[in-house]
Every structure is written in structure tokens, then in C-alpha cells.
Design a protein around this motif. Structure first.
Motif, PDB file in Angstrom:
ATOM      1  N   TRP A 199       0.784  -1.237   0.000  1.00 50.25           N
ATOM      2  CA  TRP A 199       0.000   0.000   0.000  1.00 50.25           C
ATOM      3  C   TRP A 199       0.820   1.293   0.000  1.00 50.25           C
ATOM      4  O   TRP A 199       0.421   2.264  -0.663  1.00 50.25           O
ATOM      5  N   PRO A 200       1.948   1.381   0.665  1.00 53.24           N
ATOM      6  CA  PRO A 200       2.721   2.630   0.583  1.00 53.24           C
ATOM      7  C   PRO A 200       3.172   2.985  -0.833  1.00 53.24           C
ATOM      8  O   PRO A 200       3.452   4.159  -1.117  1.00 53.24           O
ATOM      9  N   ASP A 201       3.235   1.995  -1.721  1.00 49.73           N
ATOM     10  CA  ASP A 201       3.687   2.235  -3.091  1.00 49.73           C
ATOM     11  C   ASP A 201       2.537   2.455  -4.080  1.00 49.73           C
ATOM     12  O   ASP A 201       2.780   2.726  -5.258  1.00 49.73           O
ATOM     13  N   GLN A 203       0.020   4.527  -5.798  1.00 52.65           N
ATOM     14  CA  GLN A 203      -0.129   5.965  -5.996  1.00 52.65           C
ATOM     15  C   GLN A 203      -1.528   6.387  -6.457  1.00 52.65           C
ATOM     16  O   GLN A 203      -1.854   7.573  -6.427  1.00 52.65           O
ATOM     17  N   ALA A 229      -1.799   3.808   2.456  1.00 52.24           N
ATOM     18  CA  ALA A 229      -1.840   4.222   1.050  1.00 52.24           C
ATOM     19  C   ALA A 229      -1.748   5.748   0.960  1.00 52.24           C
ATOM     20  O   ALA A 229      -2.467   6.458   1.664  1.00 52.24           O
ATOM     21  N   PRO A 230      -0.875   6.288   0.115  1.00 49.89           N
ATOM     22  CA  PRO A 230      -0.722   7.745   0.011  1.00 49.89           C
ATOM     23  C   PRO A 230      -2.025   8.480  -0.285  1.00 49.89           C
ATOM     24  O   PRO A 230      -2.221   9.607   0.172  1.00 49.89           O
ATOM     25  N   ARG A 231      -2.923   7.864  -1.031  1.00 55.37           N
ATOM     26  CA  ARG A 231      -4.191   8.497  -1.372  1.00 55.37           C
ATOM     27  C   ARG A 231      -5.356   7.624  -0.892  1.00 55.37           C
ATOM     28  O   ARG A 231      -6.375   7.500  -1.544  1.00 55.37           O
ATOM     29  N   ASP A 265     -10.000  10.200  -3.654  1.00 52.27           N
ATOM     30  CA  ASP A 265      -9.454  10.435  -2.328  1.00 52.27           C
ATOM     31  C   ASP A 265      -9.964  11.746  -1.751  1.00 52.27           C
ATOM     32  O   ASP A 265      -9.346  12.318  -0.869  1.00 52.27           O
TER      33      ASP A 265
END
Length: 266
Positions: A199-201, A203, A229-231, A265
Motif C-alpha cells: 500500500w505505501p507504493d 499511488q 496508502a498515500p491516497r 481520495d
């Protein structure tokens, strides 16, 4: 009585429904034991504005068996093949339960094919106790001697047992192919951590929706994935359990529509 929706088939034998049109295409992936009809409220509403493609999992509905070991990565590969055969991508992918694990896998391994991703009642990093229980259930199912109605008490509250949603799910569980069910459940039981670190990757906009009464795909799981997750965005529907898309269709459809039109988001 179950109303079967019209399907087409890909060259590799995957059954799918293609309905509606619009600037956005959303692909719906159901959970273990279900089939395209489990998305009926979403298909009907979303097809008013968007192109909706819903798929039968391997060995479910009218799709051919997986033809590979029952591992999550092979279901993800099956789904990528379907996207390629239908010449889709990037598209919006929404999965429920086992479908959510497949959605996680495709956005982790083929992010260029995914515009937005939504996990409905997705499982994430089970506890050891929960994993042991679900793997024991998988062992029971593979024998062919198992209680098909067992999930109903977890997926629905007592007050929902007379509902149309309960009746539909009961019928789908009663009629699902035993081998297809066993294969998908094995992948579901062993797949909760396969792509959990991805999830951190991711985008693209990522939606994580569940019911506050879902004890297996919990609100904490949804919030944890959304935070990673970034978004990411978590939505918890009060008063509902695992089959929230059927028991709270208006709320879920509104959230999915927003996900498809606002960037996901917002």
C-alpha cells in the motif's frame, strides 16, 4: 428466485457482464461463493453513468476453473489475463472480500492497469487466531463435506435473515460449484498478507469500505490500509456486516459514485 444476468466469455473462459457506458469503466470482482449477481445493486445504479464490467471468479457462476494451484497470485494472474483479453486499462477496480484481495494484487503487480482501486470488506493481516480459523475452514471445504450456510451468521445480523439480500446470498452459496469454492477459499485463507506491504507504493486513489459489524474484514483493517496508502480513504458503514453492498446498497453506491467522479481520495 435467482435472476441470472446475461454474460459473455473471454477466450480463456472467464464469464463477464458488460453494461452501461461513460468516461469511466469500473470492473467488479465478487467474493468467495458468490457470482456476478452479488453486485446487482451496483450494476444497476453505476451503469446509469459508467461502463460496468462484472466478472465471475474462476469456478464460480459461468467461468471456467482456475486451472492452476489455488494461490492468490494465480487468481491475480487470471484477472490480469481478463483485462488483457478485454483490452482494458487503466480501469477502476472494485473488489469485495476475496475480490478485494485480487484488487490488491493487481494494483500491486500491474499498477499501470489500475486508475483507482476500491476494497469492499477487504481482509488485511489477520491475527494468528483468525488465520488458523479460516485455514481450518479451508481444510474442511476441500473435503467436500462442509456447511454451506455457515458464513451466513457472520455475514448478516439476525434481523436480516428475512431480507432479499440474505435470500440471494443463501441461494448463491447453496449452488456454487464445490471445487471452485474450495479453490477460491484456499487462496482467500492464505492470501491476506501476500500483498499487504504494497500500500505505501500504491499511488492511485484507494478506497477501503467495510461495515462496522464485520468481524473478519474489520474497520481497523480498512483504516490501517487507508493510512498506509498515500491516497487512501476509509469509509465505515454503520449497522452493517460483510455483505454491506447488498444490505446498504444506496450508501455503498453513493460512495462508489463519489470514488469514480471525485478523484477517489476526496
Amino acid at each position: 428466485m435467482l435472476q441470472t444476468l446475461q454474460r459473455s466469455r473471454t477466450p480463456s473462459g472467464a464469464a463477464y457482464l458488460d453494461k452501461g457506458r461513460g468516461d469511466e469503466t469500473v470492473v467488479l470482482i465478487h467474493g468467495v461463493g458468490m457470482r456476478i449477481e452479488a453486485w446487482s445493486p451496483q450494476i444497476e445504479r453505476l451503469a446509469e453513468e459508467f461502463r460496468v464490467i462484472a466478472v465471475d471468479l474462476p469456478g464460480h457462476g459461468f467461468s471456467a476453473p482456475l486451472g492452476a494451484p489455488p494461490e492468490l497470485k494465480n487468481f491475480v494472474g487470471w484477472f490480469e489475463t481478463l483485462l488483457n483479453e478485454l483490452e482494458l486499462g487503466p480501469v477502476n477496480v472494485a473488489g469485495h472480500s476475496m475480490g478485494a484481495l485480487i484488487a490488491t494484487g493487481i494494483v500491486a503487480t500491474a499498477p499501470d492497469k489500475v486508475k483507482r482501486v476500491a476494497l469492499l470488506n477487504g481482509v488485511h493481516r489477520r491475527t494468528e487466531k483468525a488465520r488458523a480459523a479460516v485455514e481450518a475452514r479451508a481444510d474442511e471445504i476441500v473435503t467436500g463435506n462442509f456447511d454451506r450456510e455457515a458464513p451466513l451468521s457472520r455475514w448478516f445480523s439476525d434481523k436480516e435473515t428475512k431480507s432479499e439480500a440474505y435470500g440471494l446470498v443463501h441461494e448463491l452459496l447453496a449452488t456454487v460449484d464445490a471445487d471452485g469454492y474450495a479453490a477460491a477459499y484456499r487462496a482467500f485463507a492464505t492470501g491476506d498478507a501476500v500483498y499487504s506491504d504494497s500500500w505505501p507504493d500504491v499511488q492511485c486513489p484507494a478506497l477501503f469500505l467495510t461495515g462496522d459489524g464485520d468481524l473478519n474484514s474489520t474497520p481497523d483493517m480498512a483504516r490501517e490500509m487507508a493510512a498506509a496508502a498515500p491516497r487512501g480513504r476509509a469509509v465505515i458503514i454503520s449497522g452493517h456486516r460483510h455483505m454491506v453492498n447488498l444490505t446498504a446498497p444506496v450508501q455503498v453506491n453513493d460512495v462508489l459514485r463519489q470514488w469514480l467522479t471525485s478523484g477517489g481520495d476526496a
